[in-house]
Motif scaffolding. Structure first.
Motif, short mmCIF file in Angstrom:
data_model
loop_
_atom_site.label_atom_id
_atom_site.label_comp_id
_atom_site.label_asym_id
_atom_site.label_seq_id
_atom_site.Cartn_x
_atom_site.Cartn_y
_atom_site.Cartn_z
N ALA A 51 0.84 -1.21 0.00
CA ALA A 51 0.00 0.00 0.00
C ALA A 51 0.88 1.26 0.00
O ALA A 51 0.58 2.23 -0.71
N GLU A 55 -0.46 2.09 -3.38
CA GLU A 55 -1.91 2.23 -3.23
C GLU A 55 -2.37 3.51 -2.55
O GLU A 55 -3.56 3.73 -2.37
N GLY A 56 -1.46 4.31 -2.09
CA GLY A 56 -1.85 5.60 -1.53
C GLY A 56 -1.97 5.60 -0.01
O GLY A 56 -2.01 4.55 0.63
N ARG A 57 -2.03 6.81 0.53
CA ARG A 57 -1.96 6.98 1.99
C ARG A 57 -3.17 6.41 2.73
O ARG A 57 -3.05 5.86 3.81
N GLU A 58 -4.36 6.52 2.11
CA GLU A 58 -5.57 6.01 2.78
C GLU A 58 -5.50 4.50 2.94
O GLU A 58 -5.78 3.96 4.01
N ARG A 59 -5.09 3.80 1.87
CA ARG A 59 -4.95 2.33 1.95
C ARG A 59 -3.86 1.96 2.94
O ARG A 59 -3.99 0.99 3.68
N ALA A 61 -3.01 3.59 5.63
CA ALA A 61 -3.56 3.74 6.99
C ALA A 61 -4.43 2.54 7.34
O ALA A 61 -4.37 2.01 8.46
N GLU A 62 -5.24 2.07 6.37
CA GLU A 62 -6.11 0.91 6.64
C GLU A 62 -5.29 -0.35 6.86
O GLU A 62 -5.56 -1.13 7.79
N GLU A 63 -4.29 -0.55 6.02
CA GLU A 63 -3.45 -1.76 6.17
C GLU A 63 -2.64 -1.70 7.47
O GLU A 63 -2.41 -2.72 8.11
#
Ligand SMILES: N=c1c2ncn([C@@H]3O[C@H](COP(=O)(O)OP(=O)(O)OP(=O)(O)O)[C@@H](O)[C@H]3O)c2ncn1[C@@H]1O[C@H](COP(=O)(O)O)[C@@H](O)[C@H]1O
Length: 94
Positions: A51, A55-59, A61-63
């Motif tokens: 990520a 996949e970017g910062r939002e992904r 944070a989720e991972e």
């Protein structure tokens, strides 16, 4: 260092394991044993790394949240707590 939500999550994890409710993902994960939990931690770490790269910062944070959750379950299964990790970090602090 303190992170209230992590401490609360650790407490929820502890309770779910105590309750032995088979509907709880946490309890089922815990019951699968350290080698399986450790493999999940490895997978979540790889997903977080992917990520970060693609996949970017939002992904990311989720991972990272998935990784922290699984790591807390692994620590519990190994008889360790967030406090033990914080103690190590505090000793390393320069
Ligand atoms: N923070 C989390 C959390 N993060 C991730 N996950 C679960 O971790 C799993 C990871 O997904 P994967 O696709 O990698 O794995 P899977 O295919 O679903 O499961 P596996 O068979 O591969 O282990 C998902 O099922 C997520 O729901 C979590 N499950 C629970 N929590 C917290 O733990 C608390 C207790 O949850 P229960 O034990 O389910 O009551 C909840 O209130 C949440 O606060």
């Amino acid at each position: 260092m303190s992170c209230k939500v992590l401490e609360e999550l650790e407490e929820v994890i502890r309770r779910r394991i105590e309750e032995r409710n088979p509907e709880s993902y946490t309890y089922r994960l815990y019951s699968s044993g350290i080698p399986h939990i450790a493999r999940k931690v490895g997978e979540e770490a790889v997903e977080a790394a992917v990520a970060a790269i693609a996949e970017g910062r939002e992904r990311l944070a989720e991972e990272a949240a998935d990784l922290l959750y699984h790591l807390l379950v692994l620590l519990n299964a190994a008889g360790l707590s967030l406090r033990d990790v914080c103690n190590v970090l505090e000793k390393r602090r320069k």
